[in-house]
Design a protein around this motif. Structure first.
Motif, PDB file in Angstrom:
ATOM      1  N   ALA A 234      -5.847 -14.077 -28.972  1.00 47.06           N
ATOM      2  CA  ALA A 234      -7.148 -14.628 -28.575  1.00 47.06           C
ATOM      3  C   ALA A 234      -7.168 -16.144 -28.765  1.00 47.06           C
ATOM      4  O   ALA A 234      -7.661 -16.896 -27.913  1.00 47.06           O
ATOM      5  CB  ALA A 234      -8.260 -13.970 -29.381  1.00 47.06           C
ATOM      6  N   ILE A 235      -6.637 -16.595 -29.898  1.00 47.52           N
ATOM      7  CA  ILE A 235      -6.573 -18.036 -30.173  1.00 47.52           C
ATOM      8  C   ILE A 235      -5.704 -18.739 -29.129  1.00 47.52           C
ATOM      9  O   ILE A 235      -6.058 -19.797 -28.599  1.00 47.52           O
ATOM     10  CB  ILE A 235      -6.040 -18.281 -31.595  1.00 47.52           C
ATOM     11  N   ARG A 236      -4.546 -18.129 -28.815  1.00 41.16           N
ATOM     12  CA  ARG A 236      -3.629 -18.695 -27.823  1.00 41.16           C
ATOM     13  C   ARG A 236      -4.306 -18.820 -26.460  1.00 41.16           C
ATOM     14  O   ARG A 236      -4.152 -19.829 -25.759  1.00 41.16           O
ATOM     15  CB  ARG A 236      -2.396 -17.799 -27.723  1.00 41.16           C
ATOM     16  N   LEU A 237      -5.039 -17.789 -26.078  1.00 43.98           N
ATOM     17  CA  LEU A 237      -5.715 -17.777 -24.782  1.00 43.98           C
ATOM     18  C   LEU A 237      -6.737 -18.912 -24.695  1.00 43.98           C
ATOM     19  O   LEU A 237      -6.839 -19.592 -23.667  1.00 43.98           O
ATOM     20  CB  LEU A 237      -6.402 -16.427 -24.582  1.00 43.98           C
ATOM     21  N   GLY A 238      -7.476 -19.114 -25.771  1.00 44.09           N
ATOM     22  CA  GLY A 238      -8.452 -20.192 -25.783  1.00 44.09           C
ATOM     23  C   GLY A 238      -7.818 -21.545 -25.581  1.00 44.09           C
ATOM     24  O   GLY A 238      -8.324 -22.395 -24.830  1.00 44.09           O
ATOM     25  N   LYS A 239      -6.696 -21.781 -26.242  1.00 40.74           N
ATOM     26  CA  LYS A 239      -5.998 -23.063 -26.114  1.00 40.74           C
ATOM     27  C   LYS A 239      -5.381 -23.228 -24.727  1.00 40.74           C
ATOM     28  O   LYS A 239      -5.425 -24.312 -24.134  1.00 40.74           O
ATOM     29  CB  LYS A 239      -4.909 -23.166 -27.184  1.00 40.74           C
ATOM     30  N   GLU A 240      -4.786 -22.153 -24.229  1.00 38.39           N
ATOM     31  CA  GLU A 240      -4.082 -22.222 -22.953  1.00 38.39           C
ATOM     32  C   GLU A 240      -5.004 -22.611 -21.806  1.00 38.39           C
ATOM     33  O   GLU A 240      -4.621 -23.381 -20.911  1.00 38.39           O
ATOM     34  CB  GLU A 240      -3.425 -20.860 -22.670  1.00 38.39           C
ATOM     35  N   ILE A 243     -10.846 -22.956 -23.197  1.00 37.61           N
ATOM     36  CA  ILE A 243     -12.144 -22.281 -23.177  1.00 37.61           C
ATOM     37  C   ILE A 243     -12.592 -22.042 -24.616  1.00 37.61           C
ATOM     38  O   ILE A 243     -11.786 -22.044 -25.547  1.00 37.61           O
ATOM     39  CB  ILE A 243     -12.079 -20.935 -22.405  1.00 37.61           C
ATOM     40  N   CYS A 244     -13.888 -21.864 -24.789  1.00 37.69           N
ATOM     41  CA  CYS A 244     -14.453 -21.628 -26.113  1.00 37.69           C
ATOM     42  C   CYS A 244     -14.376 -20.142 -26.442  1.00 37.69           C
ATOM     43  O   CYS A 244     -14.811 -19.302 -25.648  1.00 37.69           O
ATOM     44  CB  CYS A 244     -15.899 -22.101 -26.171  1.00 37.69           C
ATOM     45  N   VAL A 245     -13.821 -19.841 -27.603  1.00 39.64           N
ATOM     46  CA  VAL A 245     -13.558 -18.459 -28.007  1.00 39.64           C
ATOM     47  C   VAL A 245     -14.245 -18.165 -29.329  1.00 39.64           C
ATOM     48  O   VAL A 245     -14.249 -18.989 -30.243  1.00 39.64           O
ATOM     49  CB  VAL A 245     -12.031 -18.234 -28.146  1.00 39.64           C
ATOM     50  N   THR A 246     -14.853 -16.986 -29.428  1.00 43.24           N
ATOM     51  CA  THR A 246     -15.284 -16.458 -30.721  1.00 43.24           C
ATOM     52  C   THR A 246     -14.520 -15.171 -30.985  1.00 43.24           C
ATOM     53  O   THR A 246     -14.234 -14.404 -30.062  1.00 43.24           O
ATOM     54  CB  THR A 246     -16.801 -16.194 -30.768  1.00 43.24           C
ATOM     55  N   GLU A 261      -8.404 -20.476 -40.920  1.00 41.10           N
ATOM     56  CA  GLU A 261      -8.918 -21.690 -41.569  1.00 41.10           C
ATOM     57  C   GLU A 261      -8.526 -22.921 -40.761  1.00 41.10           C
ATOM     58  O   GLU A 261      -9.334 -23.851 -40.590  1.00 41.10           O
ATOM     59  CB  GLU A 261      -8.385 -21.793 -42.990  1.00 41.10           C
ATOM     60  N   ARG A 262      -7.316 -22.942 -40.250  1.00 42.77           N
ATOM     61  CA  ARG A 262      -6.847 -24.082 -39.463  1.00 42.77           C
ATOM     62  C   ARG A 262      -7.601 -24.194 -38.143  1.00 42.77           C
ATOM     63  O   ARG A 262      -7.991 -25.288 -37.736  1.00 42.77           O
ATOM     64  CB  ARG A 262      -5.349 -23.927 -39.202  1.00 42.77           C
ATOM     65  N   GLU A 263      -7.834 -23.070 -37.486  1.00 46.03           N
ATOM     66  CA  GLU A 263      -8.432 -23.095 -36.155  1.00 46.03           C
ATOM     67  C   GLU A 263      -9.948 -23.252 -36.193  1.00 46.03           C
ATOM     68  O   GLU A 263     -10.546 -23.763 -35.239  1.00 46.03           O
ATOM     69  CB  GLU A 263      -8.065 -21.816 -35.388  1.00 46.03           C
ATOM     70  N   LYS A 264     -10.589 -22.788 -37.272  1.00 51.78           N
ATOM     71  CA  LYS A 264     -12.037 -22.935 -37.464  1.00 51.78           C
ATOM     72  C   LYS A 264     -12.855 -22.352 -36.301  1.00 51.78           C
ATOM     73  O   LYS A 264     -13.881 -22.908 -35.904  1.00 51.78           O
ATOM     74  CB  LYS A 264     -12.405 -24.405 -37.655  1.00 51.78           C
ATOM     75  N   LEU A 265     -12.405 -21.225 -35.745  1.00 49.76           N
ATOM     76  CA  LEU A 265     -13.178 -20.558 -34.705  1.00 49.76           C
ATOM     77  C   LEU A 265     -14.253 -19.682 -35.336  1.00 49.76           C
ATOM     78  O   LEU A 265     -14.054 -19.127 -36.424  1.00 49.76           O
ATOM     79  CB  LEU A 265     -12.262 -19.700 -33.831  1.00 49.76           C
ATOM     80  N   GLY A 296     -14.311 -21.759 -45.525  1.00 46.07           N
ATOM     81  CA  GLY A 296     -15.117 -22.614 -44.656  1.00 46.07           C
ATOM     82  C   GLY A 296     -15.246 -22.116 -43.230  1.00 46.07           C
ATOM     83  O   GLY A 296     -15.688 -22.853 -42.342  1.00 46.07           O
ATOM     84  N   ILE A 297     -14.878 -20.863 -42.995  1.00 47.06           N
ATOM     85  CA  ILE A 297     -14.981 -20.279 -41.652  1.00 47.06           C
ATOM     86  C   ILE A 297     -16.409 -19.785 -41.439  1.00 47.06           C
ATOM     87  O   ILE A 297     -17.014 -19.181 -42.328  1.00 47.06           O
ATOM     88  CB  ILE A 297     -13.973 -19.124 -41.502  1.00 47.06           C
ATOM     89  N   ASP A 298     -16.956 -20.044 -40.262  1.00 49.55           N
ATOM     90  CA  ASP A 298     -18.309 -19.589 -39.929  1.00 49.55           C
ATOM     91  C   ASP A 298     -18.279 -18.092 -39.626  1.00 49.55           C
ATOM     92  O   ASP A 298     -17.898 -17.670 -38.530  1.00 49.55           O
ATOM     93  CB  ASP A 298     -18.858 -20.358 -38.728  1.00 49.55           C
TER      94      ASP A 298
END
Length: 387
Positions: A234-240, A243-246, A261-265, A296-298
């Protein structure tokens, strides 16, 4: 009609609390703060009670998979095609589903509801109030998000049909194909709109057209992903595709906590008050709420109703606190953070002047087991009676 709730402990979820406060409102909040004298059509003395913003379930299927019904009320999965971005939750929501009444009686005033996870692309979610008789009058935002699903659900559904996708690779490939075609369609349409003399207007495609708000970052994509590898996909798809991903469910979040933690999605965590009913839930634990929020993740707490019934949203928060989640973060996870994660915090999630008068009155903080909701207001209207 103006209503004044006075002599109450006000928890605004903005960082401000008032031990002896009041709130004045009609459809919108007009004042919130220290107790003052106001003229109002209705005055409620809430001594000993806690007044909070109405609770928000950031991911559920209320009104889509109806209570006490089988196929007749099952409108959450149109599994006749794996790619269905043009489906709209508002066309499937039944406001008379019992879940809505259960929600507002428990202080839940907003639900983000929509298609299930049978399809790689399931359609559009909507954010709606929990009180009303016509969905058009209950809408906060539609579409509020597009739904994608990775992992077991699409594999199992389409394996039974002997159709694609039957692998995780197949699911991602179909989603990529849609995004690439949609991007080309959007670019052609933009070019035509900028200069209709030099560019042809593309033939209308309802599926590709539905994806334009995603590509323009006007709405996020809610990606169903339980297992660690699916979350990373899912994270990869957002970057590729930029687009905004939750991240929806995120059951394996503990296993890849440093990455999250690094991606902060934004993470919509749950349903956790349930059994480990399929392989990708084998690591399900309430400890994840603490472990992710401490980084610190929402984190928003969700029921995924009907997996956990909607009235138990606050019970999920109780359990998260019991397993170490900071109580203030747990409260935010069903109010302000839930609203922020769903891009509806301009309307709901906190008690502030100008915001919707969606208000819940509790005997104690809803993160405590003994707490009971005694009164709920939606758009300034009392939808419950004092108990």
């Amino acid at each position: 009609m103006k209503t004044l709730i006075k002599n109450a402990e006000i928890v605004t979820m903005t960082g401000k609390k008032y031990k002896n406060g009041c709130i004045l409102f009609d459809e919108k909040i007009q004042y919130v703060g220290e107790d003052k004298a106001f003229e109002a059509d209705k005055i409620i003395d809430a001594e000993g009670k806690i007044v909070m913003p109405g609770l928000i379930d950031a991911h559920c299927h209320v009104g889509m998979f109806e209570d006490s019904l089988g196929f007749e009320g099952d409108d959450g999965n149109e599994d006749s095609d794996p790619i269905m971005p043009h489906l709209r939750a508002i066309d499937g929501i039944n406001p008379f589903d019992r879940g809505f009444k259960d929600a507002y009686n428990a202080g839940v005033t907003t639900v983000v509801t929509g298609p299930g996870s049978a399809n790689p692309v399931g359609g559009q979610f909507a954010a709606v109030k929990t009180y009303g008789i016509c969905v058009d009058d209950m809408i906060i935002k539609t579409p509020v998000a597009m739904k994608f699903a990775l992992g077991e659900n699409p594999k199992c559904v389409y394996n039974e049909k002997d159709e694609a996708p039957v692998t995780r690779m197949g699911t991602m490939a179909l989603i990529r194909e849609l995004l690439i075609k949609s991007r080309d369609y959007m670019n052609q349409l933009d070019a035509y709109n900028e200069n209709s003399e030099e560019h042809d207007k593309p033939e209308f495609d309802i599926k590709l057209d539905a994806m334009i708000p995603v590509l323009k970052k006007q709405i996020p994509v809610k990606i169903h992903a339980h297992r660690a590898d699916d979350i990373c996909s899912a994270i990869r798809l957002g970057k590729e595709f930029d687009i905004c991903v939750t991240l929806e469910h995120c059951s394996d979040g503990d296993r890849i906590a440093p990455i999250l933690e690094r991606e902060k999605l934004p993470v919509m965590l749950g349903p956790t008050l349930s059994d480990r009913s399929k392989p990708e839930l084998k690591n399900l634990t309430f400890d994840t709420y603490k472990n992710l929020s401490d980084r610190g993740i929402d984190v928003a707490i969700i029921t995924d109703h009907p997996e956990i019934t909607i009235e138990n949203l606050s019970l999920c928060a109780v359990m998260a606190v019991k397993h170490g989640m900071d109580e203030e973060k747990a409260l935010k996870a069903i109010t302000s953070t839930a609203a922020k994660n769903c891009w509806i915090d301009d309307r709901v999630g906190t008690l502030e002047v100008g915001k919707d008068a969606d208000i819940a009155v509790f005997t104690d903080l809803p993160t405590r087991f003994e707490s009971e909701c005694v009164m709920t207001f939606i758009d300034g209207k009392c939808v419950t009676d004092i108990k």
